[in-house]
Scaffold this motif. Structure first.
Motif, mmCIF file in Angstrom:
data_model
loop_
_atom_site.group_PDB
_atom_site.id
_atom_site.type_symbol
_atom_site.label_atom_id
_atom_site.label_comp_id
_atom_site.label_asym_id
_atom_site.label_seq_id
_atom_site.Cartn_x
_atom_site.Cartn_y
_atom_site.Cartn_z
ATOM 1 N N VAL A 38 0.285 -0.781 -0.159
ATOM 2 C CA VAL A 38 0.297 0.002 -0.178
ATOM 3 C C VAL A 38 0.633 0.943 -0.074
ATOM 4 N N PHE A 39 0.544 2.213 -0.911
ATOM 5 C CA PHE A 39 1.126 3.401 -0.836
ATOM 6 C C PHE A 39 0.018 4.123 -0.708
ATOM 7 N N ILE A 40 0.351 5.407 -0.019
ATOM 8 C CA ILE A 40 -0.392 6.870 0.618
ATOM 9 C C ILE A 40 0.171 7.757 0.001
ATOM 10 N N GLY A 41 -0.485 8.606 -0.704
ATOM 11 C CA GLY A 41 0.528 10.040 -1.042
ATOM 12 C C GLY A 41 2.020 9.816 -1.874
ATOM 13 N N GLY A 42 1.662 8.496 -2.442
ATOM 14 C CA GLY A 42 3.308 8.390 -3.258
ATOM 15 C C GLY A 42 4.170 7.675 -2.088
ATOM 16 N N LYS A 43 3.988 7.652 -1.338
ATOM 17 C CA LYS A 43 4.672 6.292 -0.562
ATOM 18 C C LYS A 43 4.509 5.167 0.492
ATOM 19 N N PHE A 44 5.404 4.628 0.287
ATOM 20 C CA PHE A 44 5.128 3.147 0.924
ATOM 21 C C PHE A 44 4.795 3.148 2.409
ATOM 22 N N VAL A 45 3.256 2.381 2.784
ATOM 23 C CA VAL A 45 3.174 2.539 3.725
ATOM 24 C C VAL A 45 3.570 1.039 4.788
ATOM 25 N N GLY A 46 3.310 0.192 3.647
ATOM 26 C CA GLY A 46 3.232 -1.347 4.453
ATOM 27 C C GLY A 46 2.511 -2.124 3.628
ATOM 28 N N SER A 47 2.537 -3.797 4.252
ATOM 29 C CA SER A 47 1.621 -3.898 2.992
ATOM 30 C C SER A 47 0.067 -4.441 4.986
ATOM 31 N N ALA A 48 -0.204 -5.800 4.667
ATOM 32 C CA ALA A 48 -1.962 -5.499 5.682
ATOM 33 C C ALA A 48 -1.211 -5.714 6.862
ATOM 34 N N ASP A 49 -0.734 -6.232 7.216
ATOM 35 C CA ASP A 49 -0.051 -5.537 9.028
ATOM 36 C C ASP A 49 0.458 -4.243 9.156
ATOM 37 N N THR A 50 0.471 -4.011 8.897
ATOM 38 C CA THR A 50 1.309 -2.342 8.774
ATOM 39 C C THR A 50 -0.273 -1.731 8.782
ATOM 40 N N VAL A 51 -0.999 -1.723 7.624
ATOM 41 C CA VAL A 51 -2.014 -1.368 7.260
ATOM 42 C C VAL A 51 -3.158 -0.857 8.714
ATOM 43 N N MET A 52 -3.747 -2.262 8.925
ATOM 44 C CA MET A 52 -4.183 -2.835 9.887
ATOM 45 C C MET A 52 -4.135 -2.036 11.601
ATOM 46 N N THR A 53 -3.135 -1.776 11.491
ATOM 47 C CA THR A 53 -2.192 -1.230 12.536
ATOM 48 C C THR A 53 -2.923 -0.426 12.513
ATOM 49 N N PHE A 54 -2.047 0.481 11.143
ATOM 50 C CA PHE A 54 -2.882 2.097 11.462
ATOM 51 C C PHE A 54 -4.269 2.471 11.381
ATOM 52 N N GLN A 55 -4.416 1.292 10.732
ATOM 53 C CA GLN A 55 -6.477 1.782 11.260
ATOM 54 C C GLN A 55 -6.898 1.538 12.297
ATOM 55 N N LEU A 56 -6.532 0.453 13.354
ATOM 56 C CA LEU A 56 -6.394 0.431 14.848
ATOM 57 C C LEU A 56 -6.598 1.311 15.780
ATOM 58 N N ASN A 57 -5.371 2.360 15.347
ATOM 59 C CA ASN A 57 -4.759 2.987 16.444
ATOM 60 C C ASN A 57 -5.161 4.673 16.254
ATOM 61 N N GLY A 58 -5.753 4.379 14.432
ATOM 62 C CA GLY A 58 -7.031 5.868 14.137
ATOM 63 C C GLY A 58 -5.478 6.649 12.925
ATOM 64 N N LYS A 59 -4.448 6.287 13.030
ATOM 65 C CA LYS A 59 -3.748 7.257 11.952
ATOM 66 C C LYS A 59 -3.846 7.004 10.418
ATOM 67 N N LEU A 60 -4.351 5.644 10.153
ATOM 68 C CA LEU A 60 -4.893 5.259 8.623
ATOM 69 C C LEU A 60 -6.005 6.937 8.219
ATOM 70 N N LYS A 61 -6.495 6.926 9.161
ATOM 71 C CA LYS A 61 -7.423 8.223 8.594
ATOM 72 C C LYS A 61 -7.199 9.763 8.404
ATOM 73 N N LYS A 62 -5.716 9.986 9.705
ATOM 74 C CA LYS A 62 -4.933 10.953 8.715
ATOM 75 C C LYS A 62 -4.977 10.554 8.314
ATOM 76 N N MET A 63 -3.855 9.950 7.619
ATOM 77 C CA MET A 63 -2.777 9.534 6.800
ATOM 78 C C MET A 63 -3.452 9.930 5.567
ATOM 79 N N LEU A 64 -4.679 9.426 5.358
ATOM 80 C CA LEU A 64 -5.683 9.411 3.657
ATOM 81 C C LEU A 64 -6.408 10.990 3.971
ATOM 82 N N LYS A 65 -6.881 12.062 4.701
ATOM 83 C CA LYS A 65 -6.888 12.845 4.690
ATOM 84 C C LYS A 65 -5.574 14.215 4.367
ATOM 85 N N ASP A 66 -4.631 13.696 4.962
ATOM 86 C CA ASP A 66 -3.301 14.086 4.046
ATOM 87 C C ASP A 66 -2.677 13.850 2.788
ATOM 88 N N ALA A 67 -2.825 13.457 2.434
ATOM 89 C CA ALA A 67 -3.056 12.411 0.705
ATOM 90 C C ALA A 67 -4.246 13.244 -0.274
#
Length: 102
Positions: A68-97
């Motif tokens: 997964v790439f968000i805003g042109g930057k490599f975020v990670g694979s499923a485990d990293t994305v799910m961690t960001f989803q659970l701790n609330g960071k994913l939504k901020k990353m999506l907004k920023d991008a």
């Protein structure tokens, strides 16, 4: 590697996937449910898939999909994305991008 960088920077969210991968399906669904319309590159449908998988491995993606790439930057694979989803960071990353506006 240049091809990965070019493809990853074309849209706010880009996912490298395989059509037969259940984790890829889960990650794509997660983004769709967030209201994001990611660009999906199915490696098993690409003639240069081996080259692209090698480039993803060099980035540290193991397994190579989903990547997964968000805003042109490599975020990670499923485990990293799910961690960001659970701790609330994913939504901020999506907004920023600019992938979501909420």
């Amino acid at each position: 590697m240049d091809r990965i960088d070019k493809l990853a920077s074309q849209k706010a969210v880009v996912i490298f996937s395989k059509s037969t991968c259940c984790m890829c399906h889960a990650i794509k669904r997660l983004f769709y449910e967030q209201g994001v319309s990611p660009t999906i590159h199915e490696l098993d449908e690409d003639s240069r898939s081996r080259e692209m998988e090698w480039a993803l491995m060099k980035l540290g993606c193991s397994p190579t999909v989903p990547a997964v790439f968000i805003g042109g930057k490599f975020v990670g694979s499923a485990d990293t994305v799910m961690t960001f989803q659970l701790n609330g960071k994913l939504k901020k990353m999506l907004k920023d991008a600019g992938a979501i506006w909420l």
